[in-house]
Design a protein around this motif. Sequence first.
Motif, PDB file in Angstrom:
ATOM      1  N   GLU A 148      -4.662   2.565   3.073  1.00 47.46           N
ATOM      2  CA  GLU A 148      -4.488   1.791   1.847  1.00 47.46           C
ATOM      3  C   GLU A 148      -3.318   2.324   1.022  1.00 47.46           C
ATOM      4  OE1 GLU A 148      -9.248   0.657   1.431  1.00 47.46           O
ATOM      5  OE2 GLU A 148      -8.373   2.279   0.241  1.00 47.46           O
ATOM      6  N   THR A 149      -3.179   3.637   0.999  1.00 46.77           N
ATOM      7  CA  THR A 149      -2.052   4.252   0.287  1.00 46.77           C
ATOM      8  C   THR A 149      -0.736   3.838   0.909  1.00 46.77           C
ATOM      9  OG1 THR A 149      -3.427   6.152  -0.322  1.00 46.77           O
ATOM     10  CG2 THR A 149      -1.045   6.447  -0.441  1.00 46.77           C
ATOM     11  N   ASP A 150      -0.674   3.838   2.243  1.00 45.79           N
ATOM     12  CA  ASP A 150       0.548   3.409   2.943  1.00 45.79           C
ATOM     13  C   ASP A 150       0.890   1.962   2.591  1.00 45.79           C
ATOM     14  OD1 ASP A 150       0.921   5.834   4.164  1.00 45.79           O
ATOM     15  OD2 ASP A 150       0.003   5.231   6.067  1.00 45.79           O
ATOM     16  N   GLN A 156       4.751  -1.831  -2.825  1.00 44.64           N
ATOM     17  CA  GLN A 156       5.263  -1.607  -4.169  1.00 44.64           C
ATOM     18  C   GLN A 156       4.714  -2.674  -5.132  1.00 44.64           C
ATOM     19  OE1 GLN A 156       9.480  -0.646  -4.234  1.00 44.64           O
ATOM     20  NE2 GLN A 156       9.360   0.117  -2.150  1.00 44.64           N
ATOM     21  N   GLU A 157       5.496  -3.076  -6.132  1.00 43.85           N
ATOM     22  CA  GLU A 157       4.958  -3.999  -7.137  1.00 43.85           C
ATOM     23  C   GLU A 157       5.080  -5.463  -6.731  1.00 43.85           C
ATOM     24  OE1 GLU A 157       6.653  -3.158 -10.903  1.00 43.85           O
ATOM     25  OE2 GLU A 157       5.653  -1.219 -11.103  1.00 43.85           O
ATOM     26  N   ASP A 158       6.095  -5.787  -5.955  1.00 43.68           N
ATOM     27  CA  ASP A 158       6.320  -7.209  -5.673  1.00 43.68           C
ATOM     28  C   ASP A 158       7.052  -7.483  -4.356  1.00 43.68           C
ATOM     29  OD1 ASP A 158       8.761  -6.165  -6.324  1.00 43.68           O
ATOM     30  OD2 ASP A 158       9.150  -7.504  -8.016  1.00 43.68           O
ATOM     31  N   TYR A 178      -6.019  -5.688   2.540  1.00 40.09           N
ATOM     32  CA  TYR A 178      -5.863  -4.321   2.035  1.00 40.09           C
ATOM     33  C   TYR A 178      -5.561  -4.331   0.539  1.00 40.09           C
ATOM     34  CZ  TYR A 178      -5.854  -1.516   6.347  1.00 40.09           C
ATOM     35  OH  TYR A 178      -6.226  -0.840   7.482  1.00 40.09           O
ATOM     36  N   LEU A 179      -4.650  -5.200   0.114  1.00 39.67           N
ATOM     37  CA  LEU A 179      -4.268  -5.249  -1.294  1.00 39.67           C
ATOM     38  C   LEU A 179      -5.433  -5.681  -2.179  1.00 39.67           C
ATOM     39  CD1 LEU A 179      -0.672  -6.743  -0.956  1.00 39.67           C
ATOM     40  CD2 LEU A 179      -1.287  -4.390  -1.556  1.00 39.67           C
ATOM     41  N   ALA A 180      -6.257  -6.590  -1.682  1.00 38.29           N
ATOM     42  CA  ALA A 180      -7.435  -7.010  -2.441  1.00 38.29           C
ATOM     43  C   ALA A 180      -8.412  -5.847  -2.599  1.00 38.29           C
ATOM     44  CB  ALA A 180      -8.111  -8.190  -1.751  1.00 38.29           C
ATOM     45  N   THR A 181      -8.599  -5.091  -1.524  1.00 36.53           N
ATOM     46  CA  THR A 181      -9.488  -3.922  -1.571  1.00 36.53           C
ATOM     47  C   THR A 181      -8.943  -2.874  -2.536  1.00 36.53           C
ATOM     48  OG1 THR A 181     -10.193  -4.281   0.711  1.00 36.53           O
ATOM     49  CG2 THR A 181     -10.527  -2.080  -0.200  1.00 36.53           C
ATOM     50  N   ILE A 182      -7.636  -2.659  -2.502  1.00 37.45           N
ATOM     51  CA  ILE A 182      -6.995  -1.696  -3.404  1.00 37.45           C
ATOM     52  C   ILE A 182      -7.204  -2.105  -4.854  1.00 37.45           C
ATOM     53  CG2 ILE A 182      -4.738  -0.837  -4.176  1.00 37.45           C
ATOM     54  CD1 ILE A 182      -3.911  -1.032  -1.147  1.00 37.45           C
ATOM     55  N   ALA A 192       0.947  -5.307  -9.037  1.00 44.16           N
ATOM     56  CA  ALA A 192       1.807  -4.533  -9.935  1.00 44.16           C
ATOM     57  C   ALA A 192       0.995  -3.507 -10.720  1.00 44.16           C
ATOM     58  CB  ALA A 192       2.550  -5.469 -10.888  1.00 44.16           C
ATOM     59  N   SER A 193      -0.181  -3.929 -11.186  1.00 46.17           N
ATOM     60  CA  SER A 193      -1.053  -3.002 -11.930  1.00 46.17           C
ATOM     61  C   SER A 193      -1.571  -1.896 -11.029  1.00 46.17           C
ATOM     62  CB  SER A 193      -2.223  -3.766 -12.554  1.00 46.17           C
ATOM     63  OG  SER A 193      -1.764  -4.685 -13.518  1.00 46.17           O
ATOM     64  N   ALA A 194      -1.928  -2.259  -9.799  1.00 44.28           N
ATOM     65  CA  ALA A 194      -2.420  -1.266  -8.844  1.00 44.28           C
ATOM     66  C   ALA A 194      -1.347  -0.224  -8.560  1.00 44.28           C
ATOM     67  CB  ALA A 194      -2.846  -1.952  -7.549  1.00 44.28           C
ATOM     68  N   HIS A 195      -0.127  -0.689  -8.356  1.00 41.51           N
ATOM     69  CA  HIS A 195       0.969   0.234  -8.056  1.00 41.51           C
ATOM     70  C   HIS A 195       1.239   1.144  -9.256  1.00 41.51           C
ATOM     71  CE1 HIS A 195       5.064   1.610  -7.037  1.00 41.51           C
ATOM     72  NE2 HIS A 195       4.629   1.498  -5.796  1.00 41.51           N
ATOM     73  N   ARG A 196       1.178   0.585 -10.460  1.00 48.51           N
ATOM     74  CA  ARG A 196       1.403   1.388 -11.669  1.00 48.51           C
ATOM     75  C   ARG A 196       0.334   2.461 -11.821  1.00 48.51           C
ATOM     76  NH1 ARG A 196      -1.023   1.128 -16.174  1.00 48.51           N
ATOM     77  NH2 ARG A 196      -1.859  -0.964 -15.801  1.00 48.51           N
TER      78      ARG A 196
END
Length: 204
Positions: A148-150, A156-158, A178-182, A192-196
């Motif tokens: 998930e980190t990878d 990134q944000e977009d 993966y992004l939904a789980t993150i 974007a919020s997740a990455h921040r």
Amino acid sequence: MSEPIRVLLAEDDELIRDALAGLLEREEDIHLVATARDGREAIERAVLHRPAVAVIDLQMPKVDGLGVIGELARVLPECAGVILTGHGHPHVLRRALASGARGFLAKGAPGTALADVVRRVHEGKRYVDPVLAADALTLAPSPLTARETDVLATAQEDRPIRDVAQELFLSPGTVRNYLATINRKLGVDSRASAHRVARENGWV
């Protein structure tokens, strides 16, 4: 008297670069052979001048500090790398050491510290700034898995899903999952919020 330690300094901020260069040039046993303002220039000048120690800012244009250290480990393995940074995030510490860096120093360290670290790594020793190490140890552990980190670091944000999927050899649908789980794990509603949040906590 032994030959001065040949040092390359790479820092994209001109004021910081000049200040650090001035500190190093005061030392009789250190010879600043070159400076660079971005990662690509750092690699080129290191190959040209063959320093014994390369002091590299973590965040630089074109090639970041870890990329520079990794490339120097390949083309100039006798050069000891020192990473300069303002953040002691655990993953950065691990990646820096894995890339071949011998030293990890905070930009806010005392003026004499840089020269001391240069001498230490030139002798074959390692150095991790104690303030950075303490910061790294006190950060909350990441709720994300390595995969998930990878995905988040790559997305990134977009960045377009298709590009992320291609780079990670995944399907676009898998990347979206993966992004939904993150987002769910981090309690946010956008990439974007997740990455921040992950970046501020040192998880990516």
